[in-house]
Each structure stands twice: as structure tokens, then as C-alpha cells.
Design a protein around this motif. Structure first.
Motif, PDB file in Angstrom:
ATOM      1  N   GLY A 568     -50.576 114.325  34.034  1.00 18.73           N
ATOM      2  CA  GLY A 568     -49.405 113.703  34.478  1.00 18.73           C
ATOM      3  C   GLY A 568     -49.557 112.182  34.518  1.00 18.73           C
ATOM      4  O   GLY A 568     -48.728 111.157  34.165  1.00 18.73           O
ATOM      5  N   ARG A 569     -50.909 111.912  35.143  1.00 14.62           N
ATOM      6  CA  ARG A 569     -51.178 110.406  35.411  1.00 14.62           C
ATOM      7  C   ARG A 569     -51.199 109.655  34.079  1.00 14.62           C
ATOM      8  O   ARG A 569     -50.953 108.454  33.974  1.00 14.62           O
ATOM      9  CB  ARG A 569     -52.506 110.444  35.929  1.00 14.62           C
ATOM     10  N   TRP A 570     -51.772 110.277  32.946  1.00 16.80           N
ATOM     11  CA  TRP A 570     -51.964 109.863  31.581  1.00 16.80           C
ATOM     12  C   TRP A 570     -50.695 109.617  31.159  1.00 16.80           C
ATOM     13  O   TRP A 570     -50.388 108.737  30.569  1.00 16.80           O
ATOM     14  CB  TRP A 570     -52.985 110.690  30.743  1.00 16.80           C
ATOM     15  N   ALA A 571     -49.674 110.604  31.162  1.00 21.46           N
ATOM     16  CA  ALA A 571     -48.403 110.542  30.487  1.00 21.46           C
ATOM     17  C   ALA A 571     -47.461 109.426  31.217  1.00 21.46           C
ATOM     18  O   ALA A 571     -46.808 108.967  30.367  1.00 21.46           O
ATOM     19  CB  ALA A 571     -47.795 112.080  30.842  1.00 21.46           C
ATOM     20  N   MET A 572     -47.642 109.353  32.532  1.00 20.56           N
ATOM     21  CA  MET A 572     -46.878 108.207  33.197  1.00 20.56           C
ATOM     22  C   MET A 572     -47.375 106.990  32.600  1.00 20.56           C
ATOM     23  O   MET A 572     -46.559 106.095  32.284  1.00 20.56           O
ATOM     24  CB  MET A 572     -47.216 108.380  34.671  1.00 20.56           C
ATOM     25  N   ARG A 573     -48.676 106.602  32.386  1.00 20.78           N
ATOM     26  CA  ARG A 573     -48.946 105.345  31.938  1.00 20.78           C
ATOM     27  C   ARG A 573     -48.886 105.326  30.549  1.00 20.78           C
ATOM     28  O   ARG A 573     -48.244 104.224  30.150  1.00 20.78           O
ATOM     29  CB  ARG A 573     -50.612 104.970  32.292  1.00 20.78           C
ATOM     30  N   GLU A 574     -48.923 106.207  29.673  1.00 22.01           N
ATOM     31  CA  GLU A 574     -48.283 106.152  28.311  1.00 22.01           C
ATOM     32  C   GLU A 574     -46.786 105.826  28.010  1.00 22.01           C
ATOM     33  O   GLU A 574     -46.476 105.092  27.226  1.00 22.01           O
ATOM     34  CB  GLU A 574     -48.995 107.487  27.604  1.00 22.01           C
ATOM     35  N   ALA A 575     -46.201 106.792  28.881  1.00 21.73           N
ATOM     36  CA  ALA A 575     -44.768 106.347  28.667  1.00 21.73           C
ATOM     37  C   ALA A 575     -44.160 104.990  29.065  1.00 21.73           C
ATOM     38  O   ALA A 575     -43.114 104.426  28.402  1.00 21.73           O
ATOM     39  CB  ALA A 575     -43.976 107.546  29.543  1.00 21.73           C
ATOM     40  N   CYS A 576     -44.774 104.712  30.031  1.00 15.04           N
ATOM     41  CA  CYS A 576     -44.385 103.258  30.711  1.00 15.04           C
ATOM     42  C   CYS A 576     -44.644 102.028  29.582  1.00 15.04           C
ATOM     43  O   CYS A 576     -44.211 101.232  29.279  1.00 15.04           O
ATOM     44  CB  CYS A 576     -44.843 103.021  31.954  1.00 15.04           C
TER      45      CYS A 576
END
Length: 762
Positions: A568-576
Motif C-alpha cells: 500500500g505504501r508503494w501504491a500510495m506513492r505511485e498513484a500520487c
């Protein structure tokens, strides 16, 4: 009870009864035939043969069933018995067909066979490993053994080679006699001193006694060397039955599951002191009848001083034994502490594993985990939790047999071993346990009702305890997954699923390191004009060998293992990052919103809020452009999650309650959670045009969102008819296949370009 059972088996053994009966019959015949020495001698030698055969057969049978390290010993004992059979059979035939002067001494053939057999016994004792490890142990052993052998040698020399009455002139017989004495003394030394004898004590001592009695009776003077008395025949036959019953006793013990090969080693042996006493007795017997007072005084002084020194040593040994006893008590206490749970008195995990190995054959293992035990500790304190565990332990013990094993593995987890029980029987025991545990328990003036989940697995000989506990653990978690308060038996399908999950867990870690995850985006549109207003970021996994792995397959596993936090940490950074890039390139995306799903594990991560703030700062994405999407179950009655959501709202981030309407207490959440958006679950949209109840729920959600000033989004819209009805119900935004499936970032870029083009045309 443990000692009475082997003794009963020995008393009822037909072979032992036959050997003893044969000996008694011979003794009766000796007395019946009193005054007829030629017939008594024939009975004597004839009775020896079956006793010798019993020794040979017993040694051979023990060679096949004894431990491998004892097989050479028993082979040599069997050979000795065979030699005795040959010699005594020849002597029997000789006394029958070539009678001469009646004698208890054998002829040349019998003497040679007897010497060969005794030599085999001596060699068996000499080459048998003592089990001594350190140089000190070996030195002490051989020091004691040498003392005994020297004493035996003195007796042999004085009585065999230089007898008291001077009648023994046969040097061959004297040599055999000396060998008998040495064999007896050395055998006694071996049995008394070595750590792991080849025989149980109850089987060894008859054979040792046989050699001793044989040696003593052979050198006794007077009537014992003649054939004038029946009791002489009986006494001379006695050693043969003693040596014959020893192997049979050992065989009975082994075949009934005993070993008798290990026993606690004494810190010292009394045999050397006994041989010193024997030597002194021989010394006084050898003194001339007319000895001077000086010689007697010196002899008595040596004896007294030696006895005083020996007594002083024995006192020291006794003190050492007392100290060793205390140390043994302390060690036993430490062993108990290391093997048993201090709270409940049950076996602990390590001891339970040992007991599982000690119970070969069919058995069953139950793993019991109390449901919601953490709530008791959190609300009533650990003292109440401990009291509950003690009561649970007592009820589990009361649910099983005395031969079953109950253990506490740790926390609120218990295990039970049911030897000789098949899965069906174990299931009945599990049912009884659940029934007993369900009875109310009074703890600190509170009444508690305990429920438990039980996993069950069967065992077979050779199964590894850790594997069995793992299988029971898998079944127990399956019981929890099915609703708790039940028992479930392990199946291979469960194991295969867990194994597949283990592979999936390992590969997920590698996938994050190898950049195998990627995001797709599903557009969210304004229902007023179908214009693109934002996207929801959805994670996908492109496995190098499996291809695309469905989120339904790996997301639940990631949530259970906690890997969802890193993913989820990776997904948050990539989406932003992607949203910031769209805003920078496309004017139409300036007010866009990117929705990122956050799991319950992430909300409870103390670092989440700080990480979101850092991502927004690093990517330059305004906080109002980020919508954190959570499910109702993720925040239900969870203070940590609620605090995290409040902190996120403090950053200016939007909060969307995803899949709204599918969990309990949804209305209460609207008053406690700082959400800004409600997302109606697709299950209420798919049949909204045909099912009145779904339309009613959708209407109620829209009205609540409008009244509470929340934004409203309807998911799963696939037809224009659904869109129109949803719009009429007052929803602001829509999401579904009607506009687009989840697509790659490049396709969303094209949508933003199209949005700009439509704006220019207008």
C-alpha cells in the motif's frame, strides 16, 4: 504397578517355568537316588544339556532382537552355550555307555568345551564397550576392575593352586577353577560399574551369580569334592539353571517393551571394598597355625588401618551422595520448570513435542485456541486472563483420559495428544471440550462464556511433531475462518492451500523488490455531464511466470500477513506521482481526485499519516486531490483507525467510505468517522432497475449523503438505464464499465486530452 507387571510376566513365562521345573526334578532325583552315585552322576550330566541349550538358544534369540551394540555380546554368549551343550552331551553319553568312577569333574572333551565356552564369556565381557567417555571415568573403572581382579586372583591362587587341604593336584582343573573365579568377579564388576549393561539387572545377576557359585563350589574342600551326598549334586547343578534363565529373562523384558539397559550410575562401587575383605579373609586362612604374636599383631594392624581408611572413604562418598542428591533435586526442579507451564501446570511446547515422539502409533492431536481472549486481558486485566486460563486448563484435563497429554503451548493456545485415538474419536473429544468450555466461568465477580476454535489432525509413527502441530494449526485457523466456536479436521486440501499461500507470500515480497506491481485507473465521472473528475487507483500484479494475478487472490493474503502495508505504501506513492504528473500536463486534471484504497492494517500503522504527508510534499500533489478509500470493516469500532482518519483529514485529504452498505453499523459510522464521500457498493446498483429493495437502499444512501453534506459515488454502473436512475436519485458521481474498465495510465492521459478538446469545442 509398573514393577508388578514385568514380574507377573516373568512368573507366568512357560520357558522359565520349564527350566526351573527341570532343575527341581533333577534335585528330587538326586535325593531319590541317594547311595547310587553312578545314577546320580548320569542325572547330573543329563540335566546340564537342556540348561546349556537354553543358554545357547536364549543368546541367539537376543542377538536378533537386542540393540545393535549388544549383538556381538549375545553372539558370544550363544557360542558359549553351544560349547557347553557339546561338552556336556559328550560327558552324558560317556557316563551312560562308558561308566567309570562316578565324578562331578568332566573328562578331557567336556573340560575343553567348558574352557572354550568360558573363554567366550570372558571375551564378551572384555570387548563390550563400557560407555565411559572421559579419561577420568575410564581410569576409575579400570582401577576398580583391577582391584576386583587382583582379589579374585588371590582367591584362585590360594584355593585352586594351593588348596587348604592339599588334595587338589589336577593343575588343569585348578586352572579352570581360577578362570571361573576371575570370570565371576569380572562379570560382577562389569554389571556393577558400566553405564549401559547389555542386560537388565534382574537378568544379569543370575548369570553373574552362576559364575560365582560355580567357582566357589569347585574349590570348596571336603564333601563338596565327592559324590557321597545328594545336596552336593543339587548345589553343583544350581549354577547351570542360573546362567540359563538370564537370557530368557532379558528376552521377556525386551519383548514386552522394556529395556533395562540404563540406570542411574552410583558415584562409587562397593565391589572393590568387598574384594579387599575377601582378600583379608584368605590372608588369615593362609597364615600358619603356629604364627608368632608379632605376625598376628602386624596382620591385625594392617587390617584395622585398611578398614579405617576404607571407612573414611565411604563416609566421604556418603557426603558426596548427599550433595549429589541435593543437586539432583535442584536439577529435577529445573527440569520441571523447563518442561511444564508455571501457570497451569501443563506440559509446555517443548515437552509436548517430546511426549509426541514418545507415543508411537496411531494418535490424534488437538490444537485449541480461545476465541477473543485478548478482549478479556484488555478489559479485565491480565490477572483475570490468567484465572481464565487456569480454569480452561482444568476443564481440558477433565475432558480427556489419564493417559492423554494436555499442554499449554503459549498465550491462550493449548494442545492435546490422544494416543490410540482415530480422527472420529478425536472429534468426539473435541465436541466434549467445546461443550465444557461453554459453561459459564466466574472470574473476578464477572461471568464469562468461553468459546474456542479447535484444529484436529491424526498422527502416524515417524511423523514430525512440528509438522503435526502445523497441520493442527491450519485446521484451527480454518475453524476460525468458518465462524469460530467449532472444530475442524485437517485435510490435505487445507495443507495444499496453505502451501500455495506460503509460496504466494514469498513471491509477493520478491514482486515488490522486482517492480512487478503496477496500477490501473478506473475513471470517476460527474453524472451531471459525464465529464471526467477523477480516478480510482487499483493495484495489479504481473507475475513473471503466472501472468496477471487477480487482486482477489493476493490482496486478502497480503492483509493477513501485513505485507499490505509495504504494498500500500508503494501504491500510495505511485498513484500520487501519476496524479501530480497529470495535473502538470493537462489543465482539465487540475481539480481531479485520485482515490487510493487503504486497508485496515495500513490505518493501524502509526507511520501512515507521516508517510502520506511526505508523499504529498515529494510529489507536489495538493491534499484535496487525494481521496483515501477505506471499507466499513476496516474502521469498525477501531480507535486507532479512527485517530488515523482524523489525522488524514487534518492534512486536507478526502476520505471515502468504500463499499458502503455491506457491513454492520454503517449508520453509526457516519456519525463517528470523518468521511467526506460515500461510495455505494455495486451490489445495490446491479439490479437497481428491477429490484425495488435495491432502489430503496440506494435512495436512502443518497439522501443521507446529501443531508450530511457528503459527496456520493455509485459504483458498478454498466448501463445507461442504471446511470439515469442513479442520477435521478441524486448521486453526484458514477463509476463503472459504462464509461471505462480500469485502464493503464496512458489511456487515462488520452481521456484528459479528450476532456480538454471537449472544453475547447464548447
Amino acid at each position: 504397578m509398573r514393577n508388578s507387571q514385568p514380574m507377573a510376566q516373568l512368573r507366568n513365562d512357560p520357558v522359565l517355568r520349564a527350566l526351573i521345573g527341570l532343575t527341581l526334578l533333577g534335585c528330587v532325583l538326586f535325593f531319590v537316588l541317594a547311595g547310587q552315585p553312578e545314577h546320580q552322576v548320569r542325572v547330573f550330566w543329563a540335566a546340564q544339556v537342556p540348561l546349556d541349550a537354553a543358554l545357547a538358544i536364549g543368546g541367539w534369540r537376543l542377538r536378533r532382537i537386542a540393540h545393535v551394540r549388544y549383538r556381538r555380546f549375545w553372539s558370544m554368549i550363544a557360542f558359549a552355550g553351544s560349547s557347553f551343550v557339546v561338552g556336556d552331551t559328550y560327558q552324558t553319553l560317556h557316563t551312560i555307555f562308558s561308566p567309570g568312577v562316578p565324578s562331578l569333574s568332566g573328562g578331557t572333551v567336556q573340560t575343553v568345551c567348558f574352557a572354550v565356552g568360558m573363554s567366550s564369556n570372558v571375551i564378551a565381557c572384555l570387548i563390550f564397550p563400557q560407555g565411559l567417555r572421559t579419561a577420568r571415568e575410564k581410569f576409575v573403572f579400570w582401577l576398580d576392575a583391577t582391584t576386583v581382579l587382583v582379589g579374585g586372583g588371590v582367591v584362585a591362587w590360594c584355593f585352586a593352586f594351593n588348596p587348604v587341604d592339599g588334595d587338589h593336584t589336577d593343575r588343569v582343573s585348578a586352572g579352570v577353577t581360577a578362570a571361573l573365579v576371575l570370570v565371576a568377579t569380572f562379570s560382577a564388576t562389569k554389571v556393577a560399574l558400566i553405564k549401559a549393561p547389555p542386560m537388565a539387572r534382574i537378568a544379569a545377576w543370575p548369570m553373574v551369580g552362576a559364575a560365582m557359585v560355580q567357582g566357589v563350589t569347585t574349590v570348596l574342600p571336603g564333601d563338596f569334592q565327592g559324590v557321597d551326598h545328594a545336596y552336593v549334586f543339587a548345589i553343583r547343578l544350581f549354577p547351570s539353571v542360573l546362567i540359563a534363565v538370564g537370557p530368557r529373562i532379558q528376552e521377556v523384558i525386551l519383548r514386552n517393551g522394556g529395556t533395562g539397559q540404563t540406570r542411574k550410575r552410583r558415584p562409587y562401587s562397593l565391589l572393590p571394598y568387598g574384594m579387599i575383605a575377601v582378600t583379608f579373609v584368605v590372608f588369615f586362612l593362609m597364615l600358619p597355625e603356629k604364627s608368632s604374636s608379632q605376625l598376628w599383631g602386624a596382620a591385625l594392624g594392617v587390617v584395622v588401618i585398611t578398614c579405617l581408611v576404607a571407612g573414611r572413604q565411604l563416609v566421604a562418598f556418603h557426603d558426596n551422595m548427599v550433595l549429589i542428591g541435593r543437586l539432583d533435586g535442584a536439577m529435577e526442579e529445573l527440569r520441571v520448570r523447563a518442561s511444564y507451564d508455571s501457570l497451569t501446570g501443563l506440559a509446555n511446547r517443548s515437552h509436548f513435542s517430546e511426549l509426541m515422539l514418545a507415543h508411537p502409533g496411531e494418535a490424534a492431536v488437538l490444537l485449541i485456541d480461545l476465541d477473543d481472549f485478548k478482549t478479556v486481558n484488555d478489559t479485565m486485566g491480565h490477572a483475570a486472563g490468567d484465572a481464565l486460563l487456569v480454569t480452561v486448563a482444568e476443564r481440558l484435563r477433565g475432558s480427556v483420559r489419564d493417559t492423554d497429554v494436555v499442554a499449554r503451548l503459549g498465550g491462550d493456545e493449548f494442545a492435546v495428544l490422544l494416543p490410540g485415538t482415530d480422527p472420529a474419536g478425536a472429534g468426539r473429544v473435541a465436541e466434549q471440550m467445546l461443550h465444557r468450555l461453554a459453561d459459564p466461568i466466574d472470574v473476578q465477580q464477572h461471568t464469562l462464556v468461553t468459546r474456542a476454535s479447535i484444529g484436529l489432525t491424526g498422527t502416524r509413527t515417524g511423523d514430525d511433531p512440528s509438522v503435526l502441530l502445523s497441520n493442527a494449526d491450519i485446521a484451527m485457523y480454518e475453524a476460525k475462518r468458518r465462524g469460530k466456536g467449532m472444530w475442524v479436521a485437517y485435510t490435505d486440501e487445507m495443507g495444499a492451500r496453505i502451501s500455495a499461500e506460503a509460496v504466494l507470500i514469498r513471491e509477493m515480497t520478491q514482486a515488490l523488490e522486482n517492480d512487478e506491481f503496477f496500477l490501473v485507473y478506473q475513471p470517476i465521472v460527474s453524472l451531471a455531464d459525464d465529464s471526467l473528475t477523477g480516478v480510482e487507483a487499483l493495484i495489479r500484479w504481473n507475475h513473471p511466470t503466472r501472468g496477471l494475478v487477480s487482486p482477489v487472490e493476493f490482496i486478502p493474503v497480503a492483509e493477513r500477513t501485513g505485507q499490505i502495508v509495504a504494498i500500500g505504501r508503494w501504491a500510495m506513492r505511485e498513484a500520487c506521482r501519476q496524479a501530480a504528473d497529470w495535473r502538470a500536463k493537462y489543465p482539465a486534471a487540475e481539480r481531479m481526485t485520485v482515490g487510493v484504497n487503504v486497508a485496515g492494517r495500513q490505518l493501524r500503522d502509526p507511520a501512515l499519516v507521516g508517510e502520506v504527508a511526505a508523499v504529498l510534499a515529494d510529489t507536489g500533489l495538493p491534499a484535496f486531490c487525494l481521496s483515501v478509500e477505506v471499507t466499513e470493516t476496516a474502521v469498525l469500532d477501531d480507535e486507532e483507525s479512527n485517530e488515523a482518519m482524523l489525522a488524514l483529514r487534518g492534512l486536507g485529504v478526502k476520505l471515502a467510505l468504500d463499499d458502503f452498505g455491506t457491513a454492520a453499523s454503517s449508520l453509526g459510522l457516519l456519525l463517528t468517522c470523518p468521511v467526506t464521500t460515500l461510495k455505494l457498493d455495486r451490489s445495490f446498483v446491479e439490479s437497481i432497475t428491477t429490484v425495488g429493495r435495491q432502489a430503496a437502499v440506494a435512495t436512502a444512501v443518497s439522501q443521507m449523503a446529501r443531508a450530511l453534506e457528503f459527496a456520493s459515488v455509485a459504483e458498478g454502473i454498466e448501463t445507461e438505464e442504471q446511470r439515469d436512475l442513479i442520477r435521478e436519485l441524486g448521486y453526484q458521481y458514477g463509476q463503472g464499465y459504462l464509461w471505462s474498465r480500469p485502464v493503464a495510465a496512458d489511456r487515462v492521459s488520452e481521456m484528459w486530452v479528450d476532456a480538454v478538446s471537449r472544453t475547447v469545442r464548447m
